[in-house]
Design a protein around this motif. Structure first.
Motif, PDB file in Angstrom:
ATOM      1  N   THR A 250       0.827  -1.171  -0.086  1.00  0.00           N
ATOM      2  CA  THR A 250      -0.002  -0.038  -0.082  1.00  0.00           C
ATOM      3  C   THR A 250       0.775   1.293   0.366  1.00  0.00           C
ATOM      4  O   THR A 250       2.055   1.206   0.419  1.00  0.00           O
ATOM      5  N   GLN A 252       0.393   5.407   1.385  1.00  0.00           N
ATOM      6  CA  GLN A 252      -0.574   6.040   2.223  1.00  0.00           C
ATOM      7  C   GLN A 252       0.024   7.801   2.187  1.00  0.00           C
ATOM      8  O   GLN A 252       1.301   7.782   2.192  1.00  0.00           O
ATOM      9  N   ALA A 291      -7.178  -0.143  -6.108  1.00  0.00           N
ATOM     10  CA  ALA A 291      -8.009   0.309  -5.293  1.00  0.00           C
ATOM     11  C   ALA A 291      -7.579   1.768  -4.564  1.00  0.00           C
ATOM     12  O   ALA A 291      -6.398   2.064  -4.447  1.00  0.00           O
ATOM     13  N   ILE A 292      -8.520   2.571  -4.073  1.00  0.00           N
ATOM     14  CA  ILE A 292      -8.013   3.674  -3.319  1.00  0.00           C
ATOM     15  C   ILE A 292      -8.966   4.018  -2.002  1.00  0.00           C
ATOM     16  O   ILE A 292     -10.219   3.694  -2.181  1.00  0.00           O
ATOM     17  N   SER A 293      -8.517   3.725  -0.954  1.00  0.00           N
ATOM     18  CA  SER A 293      -9.353   4.085   0.120  1.00  0.00           C
ATOM     19  C   SER A 293      -9.053   5.567   0.819  1.00  0.00           C
ATOM     20  O   SER A 293      -8.040   6.186   0.705  1.00  0.00           O
ATOM     21  N   TYR A 295     -10.031   8.295   4.137  1.00  0.00           N
ATOM     22  CA  TYR A 295     -10.799   8.318   5.545  1.00  0.00           C
ATOM     23  C   TYR A 295     -10.822   9.754   6.044  1.00  0.00           C
ATOM     24  O   TYR A 295      -9.940  10.729   5.505  1.00  0.00           O
ATOM     25  N   SER A 309     -14.163   5.632   7.011  1.00  0.00           N
ATOM     26  CA  SER A 309     -13.369   5.457   5.772  1.00  0.00           C
ATOM     27  C   SER A 309     -14.178   4.473   4.737  1.00  0.00           C
ATOM     28  O   SER A 309     -15.138   3.873   5.115  1.00  0.00           O
ATOM     29  N   SER A 311     -13.379   2.096   0.957  1.00  0.00           N
ATOM     30  CA  SER A 311     -12.425   1.850  -0.264  1.00  0.00           C
ATOM     31  C   SER A 311     -13.119   1.690  -1.493  1.00  0.00           C
ATOM     32  O   SER A 311     -14.187   1.158  -1.645  1.00  0.00           O
ATOM     33  N   GLY A 331     -15.267   8.457  -3.005  1.00  0.00           N
ATOM     34  CA  GLY A 331     -15.245   8.072  -1.649  1.00  0.00           C
ATOM     35  C   GLY A 331     -15.640   9.017  -0.685  1.00  0.00           C
ATOM     36  O   GLY A 331     -16.320   8.775   0.234  1.00  0.00           O
ATOM     37  N   THR A 348      -5.117   5.833   0.830  1.00  0.00           N
ATOM     38  CA  THR A 348      -4.077   4.800   0.866  1.00  0.00           C
ATOM     39  C   THR A 348      -4.397   4.264  -0.717  1.00  0.00           C
ATOM     40  O   THR A 348      -5.628   3.733  -1.009  1.00  0.00           O
ATOM     41  N   GLU A 350      -4.159   1.093  -2.957  1.00  0.00           N
ATOM     42  CA  GLU A 350      -4.189  -0.466  -2.536  1.00  0.00           C
ATOM     43  C   GLU A 350      -4.021  -1.174  -3.730  1.00  0.00           C
ATOM     44  O   GLU A 350      -4.161  -0.826  -4.864  1.00  0.00           O
ATOM     45  N   ASP A 351      -3.676  -2.548  -3.412  1.00  0.00           N
ATOM     46  CA  ASP A 351      -3.644  -3.714  -4.371  1.00  0.00           C
ATOM     47  C   ASP A 351      -2.748  -3.107  -5.402  1.00  0.00           C
ATOM     48  O   ASP A 351      -2.904  -3.227  -6.526  1.00  0.00           O
TER      49      ASP A 351
END
Length: 431
Positions: A250, A252, A291-293, A295, A309, A311, A331, A348, A350-351
């Motif tokens: 990840t 961040q 992907a993106i998260s 928060y 948060s 994703s 998001g 963040t 991700e993947d």
């Protein structure tokens, strides 16, 4: 079996040392550097340490003392620190066949077995070159394992008679035992305060005592990591040198706001800035995000409190900043609640996967040839921003949020001497 000598190069008081490069008037004077939002002390010169300024203390608690003693105070200048770090690493790579960058101010180096006889000369050479070419003082330690190398570098840092370099490779067995006997177990790499207390209850208080304890007993007290540490103290390497940086899982970017934000537009500008920074780092790693998260949170010590948060998956792995911003703002729209005063946000990626192994998606409307065009566009934008100025080309929302209430406080930040043309120092000469 013989092992390769391992060398650790550790920059002394790194953030402070970076500030002093372009402020030679601060040599031998007390200096501290503060964390994001000018919150806590994160770097201290030896002179500031001697005045009793603790590491990690909130600035407001020592602000009066700083004024009293004339301590120079700086906000964190990560643009400067990252650039200076890359210069230090470049010197190391010129001197060693293998370099593992451990942090912004530390790197492990390995040498051929034939270097044993000349390792101290090599250490002195690196020590001299880093200071002459970059202006950063370093401490260098050598040993047969990473854990011992950490202890050697720390010894070189604290004992001026070593000249900043100390090798454990030439110590006889009795000398090594005496050296480890003087090291508190809590000072060993990987042994924190809690583990040190646990070991102390079993009368294991020094590095020598941990080295000599039976593996079965260590396993019962602190588990397999403790056993590996004991083996490292015996000179048997258990922590490998990473010859190539592995792709992280990840990425961040998060930050506390300079002041509380209530409206969604202000938070959207912050999120956009974070995604833009993350996108640059993603492309530097030659990676894609699946992907993106996102928060957001209010102050946890005040009521009403809210934090959430979410994703959002990407239709296909990408490092295209506009696409990542679109997903992140989607998001934010899902988790934002009006009526709250938000103090922090973050994103963040991700993947993560390597760009070299990008898989084409037959049914994605904007994929295919467009992916190559977008990659070329991002490469051009990154090149322009790097050569002309970091934010010459940036998302429009950031230009319409001039107040930047989300930006962290950095009232004492030094110029970006090496990364902005307008901040490059100059000298006036007489005609």
């Amino acid at each position: 079996m013989a092992v390769k000598p391992i060398v650790l190069c550790d920059c002394n008081n790194f953030f402070v040392s970076c500030e002093r490069i372009y402020r030679p008037d601060l040599q031998k004077k007390p200096v501290i550097v503060l964390s994001s939002n000018d919150g806590c002390v994160v770097s201290r010169s030896n002179e500031a340490k001697a005045l009793g300024i603790p590491m990690g203390v909130p600035f407001f608690q020592v602000e009066k003392a700083c004024r009293h003693y004339g301590i120079a105070v700086f906000s964190s200048n990560f643009e400067l620190y990252q650039d200076i770090s890359s210069r230090v690493i470049a010197v190391m790579k010129d001197n060693a066949p293998t370099v593992e960058v451990y942090s912004i101010d530390e790197a492990f180096l390995t040498f051929d077995l034939s270097s044993y006889a000349h390792i101290e000369e090599k250490m002195a050479q690196i020590h001299k070159q880093v200071y002459q070419w970059v202006g950063i003082p370093v401490s260098i330690g050598a040993a047969s394992s990473k854990t011992l190398t950490k202890l050697a570098a720390e010894y070189g840092k604290k004992h001026e008679e070593t000249g900043g370099c100390y090798s454990l490779l030439s110590l006889a067995s009795e000398e090594m035992t005496n050296f480890l006997e003087r090291v508190p177990v809590g000072n060993i790499w990987g042994i924190g305060k809690q583990l040190a207390m646990r070991l102390g209850k079993h009368r294991i208080r020094t590095a020598r005592e941990l080295r000599d304890v039976r593996d079965e007993r260590i396993m019962k007290i602190i588990g397999m990591p403790g056993v590996k540490t004991a083996w490292e103290l015996r000179g048997i390497p258990c922590i490998k040198i990473k010859e190539a940086e592995t792709l992280q899982k990840t990425l961040q970017v998060s930050r506390s706001f300079g002041r509380e934000i209530k409206d969604v537009d202000g938070i959207a500008a912050a999120i956009t800035h974070f995604v833009s920074s993350a996108g640059i780092r993603l492309r530097q790693e030659k990676a894609l995000a699946g992907a993106i998260s996102v928060y957001i949170t209010t102050n946890p010590f005040l009521t009403p409190y809210y934090s959430n948060s979410v994703s959002i998956p990407a239709p296909y792995p990408t490092n295209y900043t506009p696409q990542l911003i679109k997903l992140a703002l989607l998001g934010l729209d899902r988790i934002y609640k009006p009526g709250y005063y938000y103090t922090k946000a973050g994103v963040t990626l991700e993947d993560l996967s390597s760009r070299s192994y990008m898989q084409r998606y037959l049914f994605a409307k904007d994929e295919g040839d467009d992916a190559d065009k977008k990659q070329t566009l991002m490469d051009v934008v990154d090149a322009i921003n790097e050569n002309v100025g970091e934010k010459i080309i940036s998302p429009a929302i950031l230009h319409f949020n001039e107040g930047k209430e989300w930006a962290p406080r950095s009232n004492l930040k030094s110029p970006a001497y090496t990364t902005r043309w307008e901040d490059v120092p100059y000298v006036e000469t007489a005609d």
